[in-house]
Enzyme design. Structure first.
Site, PDB file in Angstrom:
ATOM      1  N   HIS A  96      -7.028   9.073   6.373  1.00  0.00           N
ATOM      2  CA  HIS A  96      -6.608   9.130   7.482  1.00  0.00           C
ATOM      3  C   HIS A  96      -7.281  10.277   8.260  1.00  0.00           C
ATOM      4  CE1 HIS A  96      -2.048   7.897   6.902  1.00  0.00           C
ATOM      5  NE2 HIS A  96      -2.837   7.200   6.159  1.00  0.00           N
ATOM      6  N   SER A 130       0.861  -1.230  -0.031  1.00  0.00           N
ATOM      7  CA  SER A 130      -0.010   0.122  -0.044  1.00  0.00           C
ATOM      8  C   SER A 130       0.869   1.203  -0.006  1.00  0.00           C
ATOM      9  CB  SER A 130      -0.922   0.006   1.222  1.00  0.00           C
ATOM     10  OG  SER A 130      -0.151  -0.167   2.506  1.00  0.00           O
ATOM     11  N   ALA A 162      -6.366   7.949  20.367  1.00  0.00           N
ATOM     12  CA  ALA A 162      -6.935   7.188  19.035  1.00  0.00           C
ATOM     13  C   ALA A 162      -8.064   6.143  19.377  1.00  0.00           C
ATOM     14  CB  ALA A 162      -5.827   6.750  18.418  1.00  0.00           C
ATOM     15  N   HIS A 169       3.799  -1.021   3.786  1.00  0.00           N
ATOM     16  CA  HIS A 169       3.096   0.033   3.611  1.00  0.00           C
ATOM     17  C   HIS A 169       4.191   1.222   3.416  1.00  0.00           C
ATOM     18  CE1 HIS A 169      -0.158   3.323   3.859  1.00  0.00           C
ATOM     19  NE2 HIS A 169       0.644   4.002   4.710  1.00  0.00           N
ATOM     20  N   GLN A 175       4.785   3.412  12.558  1.00  0.00           N
ATOM     21  CA  GLN A 175       5.745   4.557  12.309  1.00  0.00           C
ATOM     22  C   GLN A 175       6.877   3.578  11.762  1.00  0.00           C
ATOM     23  OE1 GLN A 175       6.588   7.021  11.421  1.00  0.00           O
ATOM     24  NE2 GLN A 175       5.835   8.270  13.188  1.00  0.00           N
ATOM     25  N   GLU A 214       1.266   5.643   0.553  1.00  0.00           N
ATOM     26  CA  GLU A 214       0.506   6.727   1.372  1.00  0.00           C
ATOM     27  C   GLU A 214       0.680   8.006   0.647  1.00  0.00           C
ATOM     28  OE1 GLU A 214       0.821   6.631   5.763  1.00  0.00           O
ATOM     29  OE2 GLU A 214       1.417   8.701   5.926  1.00  0.00           O
ATOM     30  N   ASP A 223      -1.337  15.110  15.874  1.00  0.00           N
ATOM     31  CA  ASP A 223      -0.580  16.193  16.359  1.00  0.00           C
ATOM     32  C   ASP A 223      -0.844  17.503  16.098  1.00  0.00           C
ATOM     33  OD1 ASP A 223       1.214  14.267  17.878  1.00  0.00           O
ATOM     34  OD2 ASP A 223       2.271  13.901  16.113  1.00  0.00           O
ATOM     35  N   PHE A 230      12.941  14.695  10.681  1.00  0.00           N
ATOM     36  CA  PHE A 230      11.801  14.025  10.754  1.00  0.00           C
ATOM     37  C   PHE A 230      11.764  12.911  11.847  1.00  0.00           C
ATOM     38  CE2 PHE A 230       7.888  11.610   9.078  1.00  0.00           C
ATOM     39  CZ  PHE A 230       6.956  12.546   9.530  1.00  0.00           C
ATOM     40  N   HIS A 239       6.144   5.556  20.954  1.00  0.00           N
ATOM     41  CA  HIS A 239       5.855   6.810  20.674  1.00  0.00           C
ATOM     42  C   HIS A 239       6.422   7.764  21.562  1.00  0.00           C
ATOM     43  CE1 HIS A 239       2.754  10.315  20.862  1.00  0.00           C
ATOM     44  NE2 HIS A 239       2.968   9.989  19.696  1.00  0.00           N
TER      45      HIS A 239
HETATM   46  P1  FAD Z   1      -2.659   7.457  20.451  1.00  0.00           P
HETATM   47  O1  FAD Z   1      -2.601   6.015  19.957  1.00  0.00           O
HETATM   48  O2  FAD Z   1      -3.685   8.184  20.945  1.00  0.00           O
HETATM   49  O3  FAD Z   1      -1.256   7.767  21.388  1.00  0.00           O
HETATM   50  C1  FAD Z   1      -0.561   8.974  21.512  1.00  0.00           C
HETATM   51  C2  FAD Z   1       0.000   8.874  22.842  1.00  0.00           C
HETATM   52  O4  FAD Z   1      -0.596   8.928  24.158  1.00  0.00           O
HETATM   53  C3  FAD Z   1       1.088   7.605  22.941  1.00  0.00           C
HETATM   54  O5  FAD Z   1       2.288   8.046  23.622  1.00  0.00           O
HETATM   55  C4  FAD Z   1       0.177   6.713  23.799  1.00  0.00           C
HETATM   56  O6  FAD Z   1       0.999   5.899  24.333  1.00  0.00           O
HETATM   57  C5  FAD Z   1      -0.486   7.738  24.708  1.00  0.00           C
HETATM   58  N1  FAD Z   1      -1.969   7.114  24.962  1.00  0.00           N
HETATM   59  C6  FAD Z   1      -2.717   6.596  24.026  1.00  0.00           C
HETATM   60  N2  FAD Z   1      -4.056   6.216  24.478  1.00  0.00           N
HETATM   61  C7  FAD Z   1      -3.794   6.646  25.786  1.00  0.00           C
HETATM   62  C8  FAD Z   1      -4.784   6.666  26.836  1.00  0.00           C
HETATM   63  N3  FAD Z   1      -6.218   6.268  26.777  1.00  0.00           N
HETATM   64  N4  FAD Z   1      -4.432   7.114  28.019  1.00  0.00           N
HETATM   65  C9  FAD Z   1      -3.115   7.793  28.194  1.00  0.00           C
HETATM   66  N5  FAD Z   1      -2.320   7.693  27.295  1.00  0.00           N
HETATM   67  C10 FAD Z   1      -2.467   7.248  26.138  1.00  0.00           C
HETATM   68  N6  FAD Z   1      -0.561  12.547  12.172  1.00  0.00           N
HETATM   69  C11 FAD Z   1      -1.442  13.235  11.708  1.00  0.00           C
HETATM   70  O7  FAD Z   1      -1.798  14.463  12.132  1.00  0.00           O
HETATM   71  N7  FAD Z   1      -1.997  13.049  10.492  1.00  0.00           N
HETATM   72  C12 FAD Z   1      -1.951  11.829   9.675  1.00  0.00           C
HETATM   73  O8  FAD Z   1      -2.507  11.611   8.743  1.00  0.00           O
HETATM   74  C13 FAD Z   1      -1.202  11.095  10.415  1.00  0.00           C
HETATM   75  N8  FAD Z   1      -0.762   9.786   9.996  1.00  0.00           N
HETATM   76  C14 FAD Z   1      -0.185   8.704  10.459  1.00  0.00           C
HETATM   77  C15 FAD Z   1      -0.234   7.363   9.789  1.00  0.00           C
HETATM   78  C16 FAD Z   1       0.724   6.475  10.472  1.00  0.00           C
HETATM   79  C17 FAD Z   1       0.648   5.060  10.093  1.00  0.00           C
HETATM   80  C18 FAD Z   1       1.416   6.811  11.682  1.00  0.00           C
HETATM   81  C19 FAD Z   1       2.295   5.764  12.378  1.00  0.00           C
HETATM   82  C20 FAD Z   1       1.206   8.034  12.483  1.00  0.00           C
HETATM   83  C21 FAD Z   1       0.716   9.155  11.762  1.00  0.00           C
HETATM   84  N9  FAD Z   1       0.333  10.281  12.131  1.00  0.00           N
HETATM   85  C22 FAD Z   1      -0.386  11.264  11.546  1.00  0.00           C
HETATM   86  C23 FAD Z   1       1.081  10.737  13.595  1.00  0.00           C
HETATM   87  C24 FAD Z   1       0.435  10.449  14.888  1.00  0.00           C
HETATM   88  O9  FAD Z   1      -0.984  11.236  14.677  1.00  0.00           O
HETATM   89  C25 FAD Z   1       1.134  11.124  15.829  1.00  0.00           C
HETATM   90  O10 FAD Z   1       2.146  10.183  16.098  1.00  0.00           O
HETATM   91  C26 FAD Z   1       0.210  11.006  17.276  1.00  0.00           C
HETATM   92  O11 FAD Z   1       1.454  11.703  18.243  1.00  0.00           O
HETATM   93  C27 FAD Z   1      -0.174   9.935  17.895  1.00  0.00           C
HETATM   94  O12 FAD Z   1      -1.248   9.324  17.100  1.00  0.00           O
HETATM   95  P2  FAD Z   1      -1.927   7.960  17.663  1.00  0.00           P
HETATM   96  O13 FAD Z   1      -2.986   7.791  16.904  1.00  0.00           O
HETATM   97  O14 FAD Z   1      -0.787   7.007  17.485  1.00  0.00           O
HETATM   98  O15 FAD Z   1      -2.198   8.277  18.990  1.00  0.00           O
END
Ligand code: FAD
Length: 282
Positions: free
Chosen positions: A71, A9, A118, A261, A171, A11, A103, A211, A144
């Site tokens: 996304h 895939s 998430a 990916h 990642q 991106e 972020d 990055f 992370h």
């Molecule tokens: P989460 O899974 O919510 O985690 C974020 C942090 O909070 C982690 O440190 C985790 O350990 C902690 N955490 C999670 N859940 C909880 C909870 N319930 N209680 C307490 N702590 C918690 N960013 C963009 O803005 N746009 C994009 O399109 C985008 N695409 C991406 C695609 C991929 C494949 C990847 C790997 C990353 C992408 N990102 C994107 C980056 C991502 O948004 C960042 O890495 C962001 O900081 C974390 O997102 P996440 O969904 O992993 O967050």
């Protein structure tokens, strides 16, 4: 012995200019020839690319005819805004989504949205749209950057799968062992879903270093030293990058990775060079 071609895939990110968008479409047309399982298109947290992501996804899906996953990130977006996007995607026949926290750009603060993590977005998508979408979430084999430690991050990853995600995309990383370790530990905690390694082709050292620092991806010392030594010699950087990333992909696939990916950064050649090196038929 013939090797089965793994799923692949690609991106993209939505562009700001018409010229950039044309380039994206040309890249997508070229990559479509490799029969990818899906394309995906990033989303600017806080909704900064809401319309551009939506339009790009719909165009890739309907014109280039590759199933395309938007996304969607929750930080900074209200539930009403997220609901509206989900409805529009569902009505357009989109069936796959990558669910993220996102972020916010520095200065926007972290309090914008109604959903903080998430896992809450995954639950929200399931509440609003049932099983319509195949949901992928992000995974971090090298942890992370904001996580307390590996175990806490892993527990949060598992929470996303238990909330209803079907799989994950990682990642990027340059150390296959971190991927195998993560998949093994996630599986033992019941998150036995396909975890697709995210592959970053190496084309430019300074932007990769910047990055990687921000997203917490480690460039191993031996790779960094070699890339630094090439300085402005772009050809050597790319040749070396292709070689080591191809080797890593070989290892990942041999070790059971379900697919690859590619983070294309809207360019076809760097990803295709690696894919072609792997020697699968398109
Ligand atoms: P989460 O899974 O919510 O985690 C974020 C942090 O909070 C982690 O440190 C985790 O350990 C902690 N955490 C999670 N859940 C909880 C909870 N319930 N209680 C307490 N702590 C918690 N960013 C963009 O803005 N746009 C994009 O399109 C985008 N695409 C991406 C695609 C991929 C494949 C990847 C790997 C990353 C992408 N990102 C994107 C980056 C991502 O948004 C960042 O890495 C962001 O900081 C974390 O997102 P996440 O969904 O992993 O967050």
């Amino acid at each position: 012995m013939t090797r089965t071609t793994p799923n692949v895939s690609f991106e993209f990110f939505p562009t700001k200019t018409e010229a950039g968008h044309e380039k994206l479409l040309n890249t997508a047309r070229q990559l479509a020839g490799y029969s990818p399982e899906f394309f995906s298109c990033t989303y600017g947290a806080g909704g900064s690319t809401r319309d551009r992501t939506l339009n790009t996804v719909l165009q890739l899906d309907s014109e280039i005819r590759i199933p395309t996953a938007p996304h969607l990130s929750c930080v900074g977006d209200s539930k009403a805004e997220l609901r509206d996007l989900l409805i529009r995607y569902r009505e357009a026949g989109i069936t796959r989504i990558v669910a993220l926290r996102g972020d916010l750009p520095s200065g926007m603060g972290i309090s914008g949205g109604e959903l903080r993590y998430a896992n809450e977005l995954v639950s929200f998508i399931r509440e609003e749209t049932g099983d319509h979408f195949h949901i992928e979430v992000a995974a971090y084999p090298e942890v992370h950057p904001q996580a307390r430690n590996f175990e806490a991050d892993l527990a949060n990853f598992v929470r996303k799968i238990k909330a209803g995600a079907n799989g994950a995309i990682t990642q990027y990383f340059f150390n296959a062992d971190s991927y195998f370790h993560f998949v093994d530990r996630a599986c033992k905690l019941g998150a036995d879903v396909p975890i697709i390694p995210g592959i970053m082709p190496i084309t430019n050292y300074s932007s990769l270093a910047r990055f990687s620092e921000a997203c917490g991806a480690e460039i191993p010392r031996w790779i960094r030293k070699q890339l630094e030594a090439y300085a402005d010699d772009v050809k050597s950087i790319q040749a070396f990058g292709q070689e080591i990333v191809t080797d890593m992909c070989e290892r990942l696939l041999a070790g059971g990775a379900p697919a690859l990916h590619f983070y294309t950064l809207n360019q076809a050649e760097p990803s295709l060079a690696i894919w072609n090196n792997l020697g699968f038929k398109s």
